[in-house]
Write an enzyme that holds these catalytic residues in place. Structure first.
Site, short mmCIF file in Angstrom:
data_model
loop_
_atom_site.label_atom_id
_atom_site.label_comp_id
_atom_site.label_asym_id
_atom_site.label_seq_id
_atom_site.Cartn_x
_atom_site.Cartn_y
_atom_site.Cartn_z
N ASN A 9 13.60 -12.80 26.02
CA ASN A 9 13.63 -13.75 24.98
C ASN A 9 14.48 -13.05 23.74
OD1 ASN A 9 12.68 -15.06 22.60
ND2 ASN A 9 10.65 -14.08 22.45
N HIS A 97 4.04 -17.64 21.27
CA HIS A 97 4.46 -16.38 21.01
C HIS A 97 4.02 -16.06 19.81
CE1 HIS A 97 6.89 -12.96 19.88
NE2 HIS A 97 7.35 -13.01 21.23
N GLU A 99 4.99 -14.67 17.03
CA GLU A 99 5.83 -14.94 15.79
C GLU A 99 5.64 -16.27 15.42
OE1 GLU A 99 9.26 -13.27 17.57
OE2 GLU A 99 8.66 -11.48 17.38
N GLU A 169 0.98 -9.88 25.00
CA GLU A 169 1.85 -9.06 23.96
C GLU A 169 1.21 -8.91 22.91
OE1 GLU A 169 6.33 -10.28 24.51
OE2 GLU A 169 5.29 -11.74 23.09
N GLY A 175 8.51 -4.97 18.94
CA GLY A 175 9.52 -4.56 18.04
C GLY A 175 9.22 -3.34 17.34
N SER A 215 8.06 -3.83 23.17
CA SER A 215 8.65 -2.61 23.47
C SER A 215 8.67 -2.14 24.73
CB SER A 215 7.92 -1.54 22.41
OG SER A 215 8.07 -1.77 21.23
P1 13P Z 1 10.21 -6.37 21.76
O1 13P Z 1 10.53 -6.03 23.48
O2 13P Z 1 11.53 -6.46 20.84
O3 13P Z 1 9.21 -5.51 21.40
O4 13P Z 1 9.52 -7.85 21.71
C1 13P Z 1 8.63 -8.27 22.71
C2 13P Z 1 8.53 -9.69 22.53
O5 13P Z 1 8.21 -10.31 21.51
C3 13P Z 1 9.17 -10.62 23.61
O6 13P Z 1 8.55 -12.11 23.31
#
Ligand code: 13P
Length: 258
Positions: A9, A97, A99, A169, A175, A215
Protein backbone atom coordinates in the site's frame (compact mmCIF):
# COMPACT_ATOMS: atom_id res chain seq x y z
CA UNK A 1 -6.23 -23.87 0.57
CA UNK A 2 -6.30 -20.13 1.26
CA UNK A 3 -3.99 -17.80 -0.61
CA UNK A 4 -1.02 -16.12 1.00
CA UNK A 5 -0.78 -12.50 -0.13
CA UNK A 6 1.61 -9.59 0.31
CA UNK A 7 0.11 -6.19 -0.54
CA UNK A 8 2.12 -3.01 -1.00
CA UNK A 9 0.00 0.00 0.00
CA UNK A 10 1.95 2.97 -1.29
CA UNK A 11 -0.46 5.45 0.38
CA UNK A 12 0.12 9.04 -0.87
CA UNK A 13 3.75 8.52 -1.82
CA UNK A 14 5.82 8.59 -5.02
CA UNK A 15 5.34 10.51 -8.25
CA UNK A 16 4.29 8.55 -11.30
CA UNK A 17 7.89 8.30 -12.50
CA UNK A 18 9.13 7.19 -9.08
CA UNK A 19 6.34 4.64 -8.91
CA UNK A 20 7.21 3.16 -12.30
CA UNK A 21 10.87 2.88 -11.28
CA UNK A 22 9.91 1.14 -8.03
CA UNK A 23 7.50 -1.28 -9.73
CA UNK A 24 10.11 -2.11 -12.36
CA UNK A 25 12.73 -2.91 -9.75
CA UNK A 26 10.32 -5.06 -7.73
CA UNK A 27 9.16 -6.98 -10.80
CA UNK A 28 12.63 -7.53 -12.22
CA UNK A 29 13.79 -9.27 -9.02
CA UNK A 30 10.65 -11.16 -8.06
CA UNK A 31 11.08 -14.89 -7.64
CA UNK A 32 9.48 -17.80 -5.84
CA UNK A 33 5.83 -16.77 -6.15
CA UNK A 34 3.74 -19.85 -6.88
CA UNK A 35 0.05 -20.51 -7.55
CA UNK A 36 -0.81 -20.29 -3.88
CA UNK A 37 0.78 -16.89 -3.37
CA UNK A 38 0.11 -13.41 -4.70
CA UNK A 39 1.70 -9.99 -4.66
CA UNK A 40 -0.58 -6.94 -4.94
CA UNK A 41 0.70 -3.44 -5.65
CA UNK A 42 -1.68 -0.65 -4.61
CA UNK A 43 -0.37 2.70 -5.90
CA UNK A 44 -2.30 5.99 -5.97
CA UNK A 45 -5.18 6.21 -8.47
CA UNK A 46 -3.13 8.33 -10.86
CA UNK A 47 -0.58 5.54 -11.26
CA UNK A 48 -2.93 2.58 -11.72
CA UNK A 49 -2.90 2.34 -15.50
CA UNK A 50 0.86 2.74 -15.85
CA UNK A 51 1.72 0.34 -13.03
CA UNK A 52 -0.95 -2.04 -14.34
CA UNK A 53 0.78 -2.23 -17.69
CA UNK A 54 3.85 -3.49 -15.80
CA UNK A 55 2.07 -5.93 -13.46
CA UNK A 56 -0.02 -7.39 -16.31
CA UNK A 57 2.92 -9.36 -17.61
CA UNK A 58 4.03 -10.66 -14.20
CA UNK A 59 2.66 -13.99 -12.95
CA UNK A 60 0.83 -13.81 -9.62
CA UNK A 61 1.25 -10.02 -9.38
CA UNK A 62 -1.94 -7.98 -9.22
CA UNK A 63 -2.96 -4.34 -9.16
CA UNK A 64 -5.01 -2.71 -6.41
CA UNK A 65 -6.47 0.71 -5.62
CA UNK A 66 -6.49 2.27 -2.17
CA UNK A 67 -10.11 3.44 -2.13
CA UNK A 68 -13.25 3.90 -4.19
CA UNK A 69 -16.48 5.86 -3.85
CA UNK A 70 -19.69 4.34 -2.51
CA UNK A 71 -21.78 5.63 -5.43
CA UNK A 72 -21.87 4.09 -8.90
CA UNK A 73 -21.35 7.39 -10.77
CA UNK A 74 -22.53 10.97 -10.81
CA UNK A 75 -21.75 14.48 -9.59
CA UNK A 76 -19.07 13.71 -7.01
CA UNK A 77 -16.23 15.99 -8.02
CA UNK A 78 -12.82 14.51 -7.35
CA UNK A 79 -14.07 11.03 -6.56
CA UNK A 80 -13.25 7.70 -8.24
CA UNK A 81 -15.83 4.95 -8.75
CA UNK A 82 -15.33 1.22 -8.42
CA UNK A 83 -16.07 0.84 -12.16
CA UNK A 84 -13.31 3.35 -12.94
CA UNK A 85 -10.88 1.42 -10.75
CA UNK A 86 -11.84 -1.82 -12.46
CA UNK A 87 -11.40 -0.25 -15.91
CA UNK A 88 -7.71 0.43 -15.18
CA UNK A 89 -7.08 -3.30 -14.87
CA UNK A 90 -7.06 -3.27 -11.07
CA UNK A 91 -8.42 -6.40 -9.39
CA UNK A 92 -8.33 -5.30 -5.77
CA UNK A 93 -9.37 -2.28 -3.75
CA UNK A 94 -8.49 -1.50 -0.14
CA UNK A 95 -11.56 -0.45 1.87
CA UNK A 96 -11.71 0.79 5.45
CA UNK A 97 -8.06 1.59 6.03
CA UNK A 98 -7.70 3.24 9.43
CA UNK A 99 -6.35 6.39 7.77
CA UNK A 100 -9.61 6.67 5.80
CA UNK A 101 -11.67 5.91 8.91
CA UNK A 102 -9.79 8.44 11.01
CA UNK A 103 -8.83 11.33 8.72
CA UNK A 104 -11.82 11.20 6.35
CA UNK A 105 -14.38 10.10 8.92
CA UNK A 106 -15.42 7.02 6.96
CA UNK A 107 -17.90 5.17 9.14
CA UNK A 108 -19.09 1.58 9.15
CA UNK A 109 -22.19 2.25 7.04
CA UNK A 110 -20.17 4.04 4.35
CA UNK A 111 -17.60 1.24 4.29
CA UNK A 112 -20.34 -1.36 3.91
CA UNK A 113 -21.65 0.57 0.86
CA UNK A 114 -18.14 0.93 -0.61
CA UNK A 115 -17.59 -2.80 -0.18
CA UNK A 116 -20.81 -3.56 -2.05
CA UNK A 117 -19.90 -1.15 -4.85
CA UNK A 118 -16.51 -2.78 -5.25
CA UNK A 119 -17.93 -6.30 -5.31
CA UNK A 120 -20.69 -5.26 -7.74
CA UNK A 121 -17.90 -4.16 -10.07
CA UNK A 122 -16.01 -7.44 -9.74
CA UNK A 123 -13.23 -6.08 -7.61
CA UNK A 124 -11.82 -8.03 -4.71
CA UNK A 125 -11.90 -6.09 -1.45
CA UNK A 126 -9.08 -5.89 1.06
CA UNK A 127 -11.18 -4.92 4.08
CA UNK A 128 -9.22 -3.37 6.94
CA UNK A 129 -9.96 -3.49 10.63
CA UNK A 130 -7.94 -2.73 13.74
CA UNK A 131 -8.09 -0.97 17.07
CA UNK A 132 -6.52 2.26 18.37
CA UNK A 133 -4.06 2.20 21.26
CA UNK A 134 -6.58 3.11 23.96
CA UNK A 135 -8.74 0.14 22.99
CA UNK A 136 -5.75 -2.21 23.13
CA UNK A 137 -4.81 -0.77 26.54
CA UNK A 138 -8.36 -1.36 27.77
CA UNK A 139 -8.08 -4.92 26.42
CA UNK A 140 -11.32 -4.57 24.48
CA UNK A 141 -9.74 -5.02 21.03
CA UNK A 142 -11.57 -8.25 20.24
CA UNK A 143 -15.00 -6.65 20.64
CA UNK A 144 -13.89 -3.55 18.75
CA UNK A 145 -12.64 -5.46 15.71
CA UNK A 146 -15.62 -7.83 15.78
CA UNK A 147 -17.95 -4.84 15.55
CA UNK A 148 -16.02 -3.45 12.56
CA UNK A 149 -16.29 -6.76 10.73
CA UNK A 150 -19.97 -7.24 11.47
CA UNK A 151 -20.83 -3.69 10.40
CA UNK A 152 -18.69 -3.77 7.27
CA UNK A 153 -19.23 -7.28 5.97
CA UNK A 154 -22.15 -9.15 7.50
CA UNK A 155 -24.57 -7.76 4.89
CA UNK A 156 -22.73 -9.88 2.29
CA UNK A 157 -23.71 -13.41 1.36
CA UNK A 158 -21.30 -16.31 1.35
CA UNK A 159 -20.60 -16.05 -2.40
CA UNK A 160 -19.52 -12.42 -2.02
CA UNK A 161 -17.32 -13.29 0.94
CA UNK A 162 -15.09 -15.29 -1.40
CA UNK A 163 -13.95 -11.97 -2.87
CA UNK A 164 -12.96 -10.49 0.48
CA UNK A 165 -9.48 -10.45 1.97
CA UNK A 166 -9.29 -9.19 5.55
CA UNK A 167 -6.45 -7.09 6.89
CA UNK A 168 -5.89 -6.63 10.61
CA UNK A 169 -3.95 -3.43 11.21
CA UNK A 170 -3.66 -2.33 14.83
CA UNK A 171 -3.50 1.47 14.55
CA UNK A 172 -0.80 1.70 17.20
CA UNK A 173 1.48 -0.37 14.96
CA UNK A 174 0.99 1.57 11.69
CA UNK A 175 4.06 3.58 10.75
CA UNK A 176 5.26 3.56 14.35
CA UNK A 177 7.92 0.87 14.18
CA UNK A 178 6.01 -0.87 16.98
CA UNK A 179 4.83 -4.17 15.52
CA UNK A 180 2.26 -6.39 17.17
CA UNK A 181 3.98 -9.43 18.60
CA UNK A 182 3.33 -12.63 16.73
CA UNK A 183 1.25 -13.78 19.73
CA UNK A 184 -0.91 -10.64 19.57
CA UNK A 185 -1.33 -11.00 15.81
CA UNK A 186 -2.17 -14.70 16.02
CA UNK A 187 -4.69 -14.16 18.82
CA UNK A 188 -6.54 -11.47 16.86
CA UNK A 189 -6.40 -13.34 13.55
CA UNK A 190 -7.87 -16.43 15.20
CA UNK A 191 -10.60 -14.25 16.69
CA UNK A 192 -11.35 -12.70 13.29
CA UNK A 193 -11.58 -16.17 11.75
CA UNK A 194 -14.02 -17.20 14.49
CA UNK A 195 -16.13 -14.09 13.82
CA UNK A 196 -16.30 -15.05 10.13
CA UNK A 197 -17.11 -18.66 11.05
CA UNK A 198 -20.03 -17.63 13.23
CA UNK A 199 -21.77 -15.98 10.26
CA UNK A 200 -20.49 -17.92 7.23
CA UNK A 201 -19.44 -21.29 8.62
CA UNK A 202 -16.14 -23.00 9.29
CA UNK A 203 -15.22 -23.70 5.66
CA UNK A 204 -15.62 -20.07 4.61
CA UNK A 205 -13.61 -18.96 7.63
CA UNK A 206 -10.88 -21.44 6.85
CA UNK A 207 -10.68 -20.23 3.24
CA UNK A 208 -10.49 -16.48 3.92
CA UNK A 209 -7.09 -14.79 3.73
CA UNK A 210 -6.30 -12.59 6.75
CA UNK A 211 -3.35 -10.21 6.39
CA UNK A 212 -1.42 -8.46 9.13
CA UNK A 213 -0.38 -4.81 8.72
CA UNK A 214 1.61 -2.46 10.93
CA UNK A 215 5.39 -1.97 10.81
CA UNK A 216 5.89 -5.27 9.01
CA UNK A 217 9.50 -5.51 7.75
CA UNK A 218 11.83 -8.18 6.40
CA UNK A 219 13.20 -8.63 9.93
CA UNK A 220 9.84 -9.55 11.50
CA UNK A 221 7.91 -10.95 8.54
CA UNK A 222 9.01 -14.57 8.98
CA UNK A 223 7.82 -14.66 12.58
CA UNK A 224 4.49 -13.02 11.76
CA UNK A 225 3.85 -15.18 8.69
CA UNK A 226 4.66 -18.33 10.69
CA UNK A 227 1.49 -17.77 12.75
CA UNK A 228 -1.14 -20.26 11.59
CA UNK A 229 -3.83 -17.61 11.03
CA UNK A 230 -1.60 -14.91 9.50
CA UNK A 231 -1.77 -15.33 5.72
CA UNK A 232 0.47 -12.49 4.62
CA UNK A 233 0.89 -8.75 5.04
CA UNK A 234 -0.48 -5.34 4.15
CA UNK A 235 2.69 -3.30 3.92
CA UNK A 236 3.03 0.49 4.06
CA UNK A 237 6.48 2.03 4.54
CA UNK A 238 8.45 -1.08 3.62
CA UNK A 239 6.59 -1.39 0.30
CA UNK A 240 8.22 1.85 -0.90
CA UNK A 241 11.70 0.33 -1.07
CA UNK A 242 12.20 -2.50 -3.53
CA UNK A 243 14.71 -4.34 -1.36
CA UNK A 244 12.49 -4.27 1.74
CA UNK A 245 9.33 -5.23 -0.13
CA UNK A 246 11.18 -8.07 -1.84
CA UNK A 247 12.44 -9.19 1.57
CA UNK A 248 8.86 -9.44 2.84
CA UNK A 249 7.79 -11.28 -0.32
CA UNK A 250 10.67 -13.70 0.26
CA UNK A 251 9.26 -14.35 3.74
CA UNK A 252 5.85 -15.27 2.33
CA UNK A 253 7.50 -17.69 -0.11
CA UNK A 254 9.16 -19.38 2.89
CA UNK A 255 5.98 -19.55 4.95
CA UNK A 256 4.59 -23.06 5.12
CA UNK A 257 1.57 -23.95 3.11
CA UNK A 258 -1.23 -24.81 5.48
P1 13P B 1 3.32 0.52 7.82
O1 13P B 1 3.79 -0.76 7.19
O2 13P B 1 4.03 1.73 7.29
O3 13P B 1 3.27 0.44 9.30
O4 13P B 1 1.80 0.73 7.32
C1 13P B 1 0.91 -0.31 7.45
C2 13P B 1 -0.30 0.07 6.69
O5 13P B 1 -1.04 0.94 7.07
C3 13P B 1 -0.54 -0.64 5.43
O6 13P B 1 -1.81 -0.38 4.94
Amino acid sequence: MRKKIVVGNWKMNLTLQEGITLAESILSSLTGIDDNRQVVIAPPFTHLTAIGSLTKGAAHVHLGAQNCNDNASGAYTGEISAAMVKSTGAEYVIIGHSERREYYKEDDALLARKTSQALDNNLKVIFCCGEPLEVREAETQNDYVEKQIKAGLYHLDGAHLRNIVLAYEPIWAIGTGRTATSAQAQEMHAHIRAVIASQYGKDAANDITILYGGSCKPSNADELFACPDVDGGLIGGASLKAEEFLGIIAAITRAQKQ
